[in-house]
Motif scaffolding. Structure first.
Motif, short mmCIF file in Angstrom:
data_model
loop_
_atom_site.label_atom_id
_atom_site.label_comp_id
_atom_site.label_asym_id
_atom_site.label_seq_id
_atom_site.Cartn_x
_atom_site.Cartn_y
_atom_site.Cartn_z
N ASN A 114 0.81 -1.22 0.00
CA ASN A 114 0.00 0.00 0.00
C ASN A 114 0.84 1.26 0.00
N ASN A 115 2.07 1.13 -0.51
CA ASN A 115 3.01 2.26 -0.52
C ASN A 115 2.80 3.09 -1.78
N ALA A 116 2.51 4.38 -1.61
CA ALA A 116 2.25 5.26 -2.75
C ALA A 116 3.50 5.54 -3.56
N HIS A 117 4.68 5.24 -2.99
CA HIS A 117 5.92 5.46 -3.75
C HIS A 117 6.14 4.36 -4.79
N LEU A 118 5.36 3.29 -4.70
CA LEU A 118 5.47 2.18 -5.64
C LEU A 118 4.53 2.45 -6.82
N CYS A 193 -4.48 -4.83 -5.49
CA CYS A 193 -5.38 -4.25 -4.49
C CYS A 193 -4.64 -3.50 -3.38
N GLY A 194 -3.32 -3.64 -3.34
CA GLY A 194 -2.53 -2.89 -2.37
C GLY A 194 -2.69 -3.34 -0.94
N ARG A 195 -2.95 -4.65 -0.74
CA ARG A 195 -3.10 -5.14 0.62
C ARG A 195 -2.88 -6.65 0.65
N LEU A 196 -2.63 -7.18 1.85
CA LEU A 196 -2.48 -8.62 2.02
C LEU A 196 -3.80 -9.33 1.78
N CYS A 197 -3.71 -10.61 1.44
CA CYS A 197 -4.91 -11.38 1.11
C CYS A 197 -5.72 -11.77 2.32
N ILE A 226 -9.32 -2.08 -6.43
CA ILE A 226 -7.98 -1.77 -6.92
C ILE A 226 -7.32 -0.70 -6.06
N PHE A 227 -6.01 -0.78 -5.91
CA PHE A 227 -5.26 0.21 -5.12
C PHE A 227 -5.32 1.57 -5.82
N LYS A 228 -5.62 2.60 -5.04
CA LYS A 228 -5.70 3.96 -5.59
C LYS A 228 -4.91 4.90 -4.71
N ASP A 229 -4.19 5.79 -5.37
CA ASP A 229 -3.51 6.87 -4.66
C ASP A 229 -3.27 7.99 -5.66
N THR A 230 -3.72 9.18 -5.34
CA THR A 230 -3.61 10.29 -6.28
C THR A 230 -2.16 10.72 -6.50
N ALA A 231 -1.25 10.21 -5.69
CA ALA A 231 0.16 10.58 -5.85
C ALA A 231 0.83 9.86 -7.02
N ILE A 232 0.20 8.80 -7.54
CA ILE A 232 0.80 8.05 -8.65
C ILE A 232 -0.16 8.00 -9.83
N LEU A 233 0.42 7.85 -11.01
CA LEU A 233 -0.39 7.71 -12.21
C LEU A 233 -1.19 6.42 -12.15
N PRO A 234 -2.41 6.43 -12.66
CA PRO A 234 -3.23 5.21 -12.59
C PRO A 234 -2.71 4.13 -13.51
N LEU A 235 -3.25 2.95 -13.36
CA LEU A 235 -2.90 1.82 -14.22
C LEU A 235 -3.66 1.94 -15.53
N ILE A 337 -8.95 15.79 -9.37
CA ILE A 337 -8.00 14.75 -9.78
C ILE A 337 -8.70 13.53 -10.35
N PRO A 338 -9.77 13.00 -9.72
CA PRO A 338 -10.41 11.80 -10.28
C PRO A 338 -10.90 12.00 -11.72
N LYS A 339 -11.53 13.15 -12.00
CA LYS A 339 -12.02 13.40 -13.35
C LYS A 339 -10.86 13.57 -14.34
N PHE A 340 -9.80 14.22 -13.87
CA PHE A 340 -8.62 14.40 -14.71
C PHE A 340 -8.01 13.05 -15.07
N LEU A 341 -7.82 12.19 -14.09
CA LEU A 341 -7.26 10.87 -14.35
C LEU A 341 -8.17 10.03 -15.24
#
Length: 594
Positions: A114-118, A193-197, A226-235, A337-341
C-alpha cells in the motif's frame, strides 16, 4: 559428510567470521524470524566477494535438521537466476547450521503493498521479476530439475500460509507446479489491491479476501478493490485488463485451467508494454510552460469553459514537434483529480481518425494539464452559417462525426463502448481539410457491454437543446441519448444555425427543435433550410434522406431511434447520391458547352 563438505568447500564460511559480522548474533542485527529460526544482517567475505548478506541461523528444535539443511545447500547451489535469492555460502560447525544469502536491502514485498511510492510500472515490474524466477524453477534446464516452490509432489504435511495455499492441496495432499501458480495469482491480486490477502485479529486469520477479489473481477467491479492513490499515475486500462485476467486465471479451481508460469511472464510483459506507452504520454511542465509563453492569454489562448482554459502551443512528441491544444484544468471549477485521471485513462484507449486524440498530459505539483492534437479550424458551431460549407462538405462533416460516435458506441477488443453524453456542434472540431473530429470524449461514461440497459446518472452536464428529453424524466443515459443529440447537430447543419437563441445576457431564450420538427412533419423544410446565394441548393432526394435520418434520431422512445451504425450508413448513402448528382451536373454542363 566429509565428501559433501569437500564438494561445497568453496561455499564454506567460518563460524567466527559470521559471529563477528552479526556482533555475536545481536538482536539489533536481526531482520527476520520464522519457524526455522532467525535471520541476521551482516557484512561478510564470500565466494563472490564482500557484501552485506542475510544470515539464516537454523534452530534444529523447530524441525529443520541436518538432511533438510544439506538439501537446501545442494538445491540452491544449482539454481542461479537474477530473480532468485542467491546462496552465497554456509557454515556447518558444531551444532551450528547457517545459510548465507544475498541481502535484498528493501526487504519483502508485503511491506510495500500500500506504498504510494510504488508506481504501477514498478508494481508490474516486481510481478514480472517474481514470475520469471518461478518460471525458471518450473522449466527444466540441462543443469537442473524443475522445482515446485513448496519442495515436493506428494506431501502429508506442508507449511502453507493461509490465503496462499492451493485449495486442491487440502483435498489431495498433492502439490504441483500449478500450486505455485495459484499462490502467485494471490500475490498478483495483492499487488493490484494494495493489501495482504488476509486480515488478522490477535494473530489469527479474520478474513480471507481472495474470494472477494475473484467476485469483483467476475462482476467487472475491480474499481471497487484496486489500489488507488492520487500521488501516482493510474494503471492503464489495457494493462489492467491483461494483469487482472492472468491473475484471475491463476486462481482457477481446476489446475488444468491455470496458466503455466511462462505464459504468466508473457502476459505481464505485455501489460508492462501498455503501461510504458501510457507513461510515455507525460510531458514536463517546463516544456508546456514554454510552449504557451507561460500560459499567455493574449498570444496563446484559444478557448475555455467551466474546466479552465485551452492554449495553443508547440511541444515535442515522439521526436517531432507538433502544434497542440493544451487544456489547463482549474480545480476550482469542479474537475478534480479523479475526473482528470479518468480523462487520461479514457482517451489513451480510444484512437480513431474522427476522435480528437490525446497526445500527452502533465500531472505535476498542482498542475493538471491535457495535451490534445490541435484541430486548426475550431468547432463546427462557428461555421454553421458559413458559405465555406457547401452541401457536400456539410454532409461529409456529419458523416465524419457519426463515424466517431459509432466507434465509441461499438465495443472493440481494446475498449468498452462509451456514451459521450456531450454531443453538440461545439464539440465537433474541424481540421484544415474540413475533416470532423469528436472532442470531449474523455468525460464520457462507460457503457458495460454485457448490460442491455444503460447508465443511471444523477448529475450530467447537458447543454440546453441537445439533451435527450428522456434523461430529464429518468436520469438514465443510453447510447440513444447520443443519437438524439446528434440528430440536433444534423438539423443545425441543415438549417445553418444553432438549436437555440440567446437573449441580451447570453441566456438561452428559445429552443428551436420543436419548430424544426414541426416543419419536417408539415413538409415545410424549405422554410428553415440553410440558403446562400453562392451555394448550390441541396437536391430534393438528398434532402429527404438526410432530413429523414435526422428526424428519426428525435423519436421519443430510445428504442425507435436508429443506432449510430445505421446513421453512418444513411449519411454515406446521402453523400454518395449528392456526389453523383453533382458529377452529373458538371458532366451535363460540359456536354452543353461542347
Amino acid at each position: 559428510m566429509d565428501a559433501f563438505l569437500q564438494q561445497f568447500q568453496h561455499l564454506q564460511i567460518q563460524h567466527q567470521d559470521i559471529t563477528s559480522a552479526t556482533d555475536n548474533f545481536n538482536d539489533d542485527n536481526c531482520i527476520g524470524r520464522g519457524g526455522f529460526g532467525k535471520v541476521y544482517k551482516g557484512e561478510l567475505s564470500h565466494s563472490k566477494g564482500r557484501s552485506t548478506v542475510a544470515i539464516k541461523r537454523l534452530d534444529p528444535r523447530h524441525g529443520q535438521g541436518i538432511p533438510e539443511f544439506l538439501k537446501e545447500i545442494t538445491t540452491l547451489s544449482r539454481y542461479t537466476h537474477e530473480n532468485l535469492i542467491c546462496l552465497l555460502g554456509f557454515c556447518y560447525q558444531g551444532d551450528e547450521m547457517i545459510l548465507v544469502y544475498e541481502h535484498a536491502s528493501r526487504g519483502s514485498l508485503d511491506h510495500y503493498l500500500n506504498n504510494a511510492h510504488l508506481t504501477w510500472l514498478q508494481r508490474l515490474k516486481i510481478c514480472l521479476d517474481a514470475a520469471e524466477g518461478l518460471s525458471y524453477l518450473h522449466n527444466p534446464r540441462e543443469t537442473h530439475q524443475r522445482l515446485i516452490h513448496c519442495d515436493s509432489v506428494i506431501v502429508t504435511v506442508a507449511s502453507g500460509t493461509p490465503g496462499y495455499c492451493d485449495p486442491q492441496y487440502a483435498m489431495t495432499h498433492t502439490l504441483t507446479k500449478e500450486s505455485d501458480v495459484y499462490s502467485f495469482g494471490v500475490v498478483l491480486f495483492e499487488v493490484l489491491c494494495g493489501r495482504l490477502c488476509c486480515t488478522y485479529s490477535n494473530g489469527r486469520v479474520q478474513q480471507n479476501l481472495v474470494r472477494t477479489w475473484i467476485k469483483s473481477y467476475e462482476e467487472k467491479k475491480l474499481n471497487d478493490v484496486i489500489f488507488k492513490d492520487t500521488a501516482i499515475l493510474p494503471l492503464d486500462q489495457s494493462a489492467l485488463e491483461i494483469f487482472s485476467d492472468i491473475a484471475y486465471r491463476c486462481l482457477k479451481e481446476s489446475r488444468e485451467d491455470r496458466p503455466r508460469m511462462a505464459e504468466v511472464v508473457s502476459e505481464l510483459e505485455t501489460a508492462i508494454g501498455y503501461q510504458k506507452q501510457f507513461q510515455d504520454l507525460t510531458i514536463p511542465l517546463e516544456e508546456i510552460t514554454l510552449a504557451t509563453n507561460h500560459f499567455n492569454v493574449e498570444k496563446n489562448y484559444i478557448g475555455g469553459g467551466a474546466f479552465g482554459k485551452v492554449y495553443r502551443g508547440e511541444v515535442s512528441l515522439c521526436k517531432d514537434r507538433s502544434m497542440t491544444a493544451i487544456k489547463r484544468i482549474d480545480p476550482k471549477y469542479g474537475q478534480g483529480i479523479p475526473k482528470f485521471l479518468k480523462e487520461i485513462m479514457t482517451l489513451s484507449c480510444y484512437r480513431h481518425e474522427n476522435i480528437v486524440s490525446l497526445l500527452g498530459f502533465c500531472y505535476q505539483g498542482d498542475e493538471m494539464i491535457l495535451v490534445y492534437e490541435h484541430v486548426s479550424r475550431g468547432s463546427l458551431d462557428r461555421y454553421l452559417d458559413s458559405p465555406h460549407l457547401t452541401w457536400s462538405r456539410r454532409l461529409k462533416i456529419c458523416l465524419d462525426a457519426a463515424k466517431g460516435l459509432r466507434y465509441l458506441h461499438d465495443q472493440r477488443e481494446t475498449h468498452q463502448r462509451l456514451i459521450h453524453y456531450g454531443v453538440k456542434s461545439a464539440n465537433i472540431l474541424l481540421d484544415d481539410q474540413w475533416n470532423a473530429k469528436v472532442s470531449d470524449v474523455g468525460l464520457s461514461i462507460m457503457d458495460p457491454a454485457d448490460e442491455q440497459n444503460s447508465v443511471i446518472v444523477t448529475v450530467a452536464e447537458g447543454t440546453p437543446g441537445y439533451c435527450d428529453p428522456q434523461y430529464a424524466m429518468t436520469h438514465t443515459l443510453t447510447k440513444k441519448s447520443d443519437v438524439y443529440s446528434f440528430g440536433v447537430v444534423l438539423f443545425e447543419v441543415l438549417c445553418g444555425r444553432l438549436c437555440y437563441t440567446l437573449d441580451s445576457e447570453d441566456h438561452v431564450k428559445e429552443i428551436l427543435m420543436t419548430t424544426w420538427i414541426k416543419r419536417y412533419e408539415q413538409n415545410k423544410l424549405n422554410d428553415i433550410i440553410f440558403k446562400y446565394p453562392t451555394i448550390q441548393p441541396l437536391n430534393q432526394s438528398t434532402l429527404e434522406i438526410f432530413s429523414d435520418i435526422a428526424y428519426q434520431c428525435f423519436k421519443e422512445s430510445g428504442d425507435d431511434r436508429p443506432k449510430m451504425v445505421e446513421v453512418v450508413a444513411v449519411l454515406e448513402r446521402s453523400l454518395d447520391l449528392l456526389s453523383y448528382q453533382e458529377f452529373m451536373g458538371e458532366w451535363n454542363k460540359t456536354n452543353n458547352v461542347l
